[in-house]
Design a protein around this motif. Structure first.
Motif, PDB file in Angstrom:
ATOM      1  N   LYS A 120      16.217   0.538  -9.645  1.00  0.00           N
ATOM      2  CA  LYS A 120      15.436   0.343 -10.486  1.00  0.00           C
ATOM      3  C   LYS A 120      14.256  -0.666 -10.284  1.00  0.00           C
ATOM      4  O   LYS A 120      13.899  -1.838 -11.039  1.00  0.00           O
ATOM      5  CB  LYS A 120      16.021  -0.168 -11.923  1.00  0.00           C
ATOM      6  N   ASP A 121      13.919  -0.748  -8.932  1.00  0.00           N
ATOM      7  CA  ASP A 121      12.811  -1.743  -8.268  1.00  0.00           C
ATOM      8  C   ASP A 121      11.307  -1.017  -8.326  1.00  0.00           C
ATOM      9  O   ASP A 121      10.771  -1.675  -8.238  1.00  0.00           O
ATOM     10  CB  ASP A 121      13.082  -2.032  -6.986  1.00  0.00           C
ATOM     11  N   GLY A 122      11.345  -0.115  -9.060  1.00  0.00           N
ATOM     12  CA  GLY A 122       9.999   0.695  -9.244  1.00  0.00           C
ATOM     13  C   GLY A 122       9.566   1.494  -7.960  1.00  0.00           C
ATOM     14  O   GLY A 122       8.106   1.778  -7.700  1.00  0.00           O
ATOM     15  N   MET A 123      10.450   1.420  -6.961  1.00  0.00           N
ATOM     16  CA  MET A 123      10.240   2.211  -5.767  1.00  0.00           C
ATOM     17  C   MET A 123      11.368   2.992  -5.225  1.00  0.00           C
ATOM     18  O   MET A 123      12.355   2.683  -5.843  1.00  0.00           O
ATOM     19  CB  MET A 123       9.642   1.245  -4.703  1.00  0.00           C
ATOM     20  N   VAL A 124      10.869   4.128  -4.621  1.00  0.00           N
ATOM     21  CA  VAL A 124      11.960   5.150  -3.930  1.00  0.00           C
ATOM     22  C   VAL A 124      11.980   4.815  -2.415  1.00  0.00           C
ATOM     23  O   VAL A 124      11.226   4.916  -1.794  1.00  0.00           O
ATOM     24  CB  VAL A 124      11.589   6.442  -4.310  1.00  0.00           C
TER      25      VAL A 124
ATOM     26  N   SER B 112       0.892  -1.267  -0.018  1.00  0.00           N
ATOM     27  CA  SER B 112       0.122  -0.009  -0.005  1.00  0.00           C
ATOM     28  C   SER B 112       0.870   1.114   0.177  1.00  0.00           C
ATOM     29  O   SER B 112       0.679   2.149  -0.917  1.00  0.00           O
ATOM     30  CB  SER B 112      -1.067  -0.055   1.222  1.00  0.00           C
ATOM     31  N   LEU B 113       2.022   1.188   0.978  1.00  0.00           N
ATOM     32  CA  LEU B 113       2.909   2.298   0.978  1.00  0.00           C
ATOM     33  C   LEU B 113       3.541   2.540  -0.614  1.00  0.00           C
ATOM     34  O   LEU B 113       3.584   3.536  -0.890  1.00  0.00           O
ATOM     35  CB  LEU B 113       3.918   2.326   2.008  1.00  0.00           C
ATOM     36  N   ALA B 114       3.861   1.473  -1.174  1.00  0.00           N
ATOM     37  CA  ALA B 114       4.618   1.394  -2.307  1.00  0.00           C
ATOM     38  C   ALA B 114       3.909   2.087  -3.329  1.00  0.00           C
ATOM     39  O   ALA B 114       4.143   3.045  -4.254  1.00  0.00           O
ATOM     40  CB  ALA B 114       5.010   0.368  -2.977  1.00  0.00           C
ATOM     41  N   ARG B 115       2.635   1.674  -3.328  1.00  0.00           N
ATOM     42  CA  ARG B 115       1.656   2.153  -4.512  1.00  0.00           C
ATOM     43  C   ARG B 115       1.263   3.767  -4.189  1.00  0.00           C
ATOM     44  O   ARG B 115       1.241   4.526  -5.126  1.00  0.00           O
ATOM     45  CB  ARG B 115       0.195   1.470  -4.295  1.00  0.00           C
ATOM     46  N   SER B 116       1.176   4.159  -2.833  1.00  0.00           N
ATOM     47  CA  SER B 116       0.987   5.481  -2.624  1.00  0.00           C
ATOM     48  C   SER B 116       2.133   6.357  -3.116  1.00  0.00           C
ATOM     49  O   SER B 116       2.065   7.335  -3.777  1.00  0.00           O
ATOM     50  CB  SER B 116       0.946   5.823  -1.056  1.00  0.00           C
ATOM     51  N   VAL B 117       3.476   5.830  -3.064  1.00  0.00           N
ATOM     52  CA  VAL B 117       4.543   6.668  -3.376  1.00  0.00           C
ATOM     53  C   VAL B 117       4.717   6.562  -4.833  1.00  0.00           C
ATOM     54  O   VAL B 117       4.821   7.762  -5.562  1.00  0.00           O
ATOM     55  CB  VAL B 117       6.031   5.864  -2.987  1.00  0.00           C
ATOM     56  N   ILE B 118       4.293   5.563  -5.550  1.00  0.00           N
ATOM     57  CA  ILE B 118       4.399   5.608  -6.715  1.00  0.00           C
ATOM     58  C   ILE B 118       3.031   6.448  -7.471  1.00  0.00           C
ATOM     59  O   ILE B 118       3.397   7.400  -8.415  1.00  0.00           O
ATOM     60  CB  ILE B 118       4.071   4.143  -7.459  1.00  0.00           C
TER      61      ILE B 118
ATOM     62  N   MET C  65      15.310   9.188  -9.062  1.00  0.00           N
ATOM     63  CA  MET C  65      15.698   8.619  -7.681  1.00  0.00           C
ATOM     64  C   MET C  65      15.768   7.103  -7.454  1.00  0.00           C
ATOM     65  O   MET C  65      16.347   6.739  -6.525  1.00  0.00           O
ATOM     66  CB  MET C  65      14.452   9.171  -6.788  1.00  0.00           C
ATOM     67  N   ASP C  66      15.053   6.440  -8.525  1.00  0.00           N
ATOM     68  CA  ASP C  66      14.817   4.855  -8.053  1.00  0.00           C
ATOM     69  C   ASP C  66      16.290   4.360  -8.776  1.00  0.00           C
ATOM     70  O   ASP C  66      16.449   3.657  -9.801  1.00  0.00           O
ATOM     71  CB  ASP C  66      13.720   4.144  -8.974  1.00  0.00           C
ATOM     72  N   LYS C  67      17.509   4.444  -8.049  1.00  0.00           N
ATOM     73  CA  LYS C  67      18.660   3.972  -8.291  1.00  0.00           C
ATOM     74  C   LYS C  67      18.839   2.297  -8.609  1.00  0.00           C
ATOM     75  O   LYS C  67      19.490   2.023  -9.488  1.00  0.00           O
ATOM     76  CB  LYS C  67      19.976   4.514  -7.169  1.00  0.00           C
TER      77      LYS C  67
END
Length: 92
Positions: free
Chosen positions: A44-48, A5-11, A40-42
């Motif tokens: 490259k996992d799709g999340m920061v 849920s947090l990852a989706r929110s950040v994206i 920012m996503d160094k």
């Protein structure tokens, strides 16, 4: 579940940031590209991650400090206000 849920929110926030800040894409502010997801996503996992975000904030600090000719590694209250203005435009 909370992590997803947090990852989706950040994206989503990053996507909205990109849409709402297209004015800066033309190069009005040199900090703008730093805060794009792909920059920012160094890993490259799709999340920061917090570390990735803080690394970009450090680069933003360094860029503005150089631009404002900050002496040493400390900013005055006035310089911090200038940095806040720039970040407010870039991150909103």
């Amino acid at each position: 579940m909370k992590v997803q849920s947090l990852a989706r929110s950040v994206i989503m926030a990053t996507a909205l940031l990109g849409v709402s800040s297209t004015v800066f894409a033309a190069g009005e502010d040199p900090l703008y590209p730093l805060f794009q997801m792909e920059m920012m996503d160094k890993n490259k996992d799709g999340m920061v991650s917090k570390k990735e975000f803080m690394d970009m904030m450090s680069k933003a600090w360094d860029m503005k400090a150089k631009e404002m000719k900050v002496k040493g590694s400390n900013m005055t209250a006035e310089q911090i206000k200038e940095l806040e203005k720039v970040l407010g435009r870039v991150l909103s």
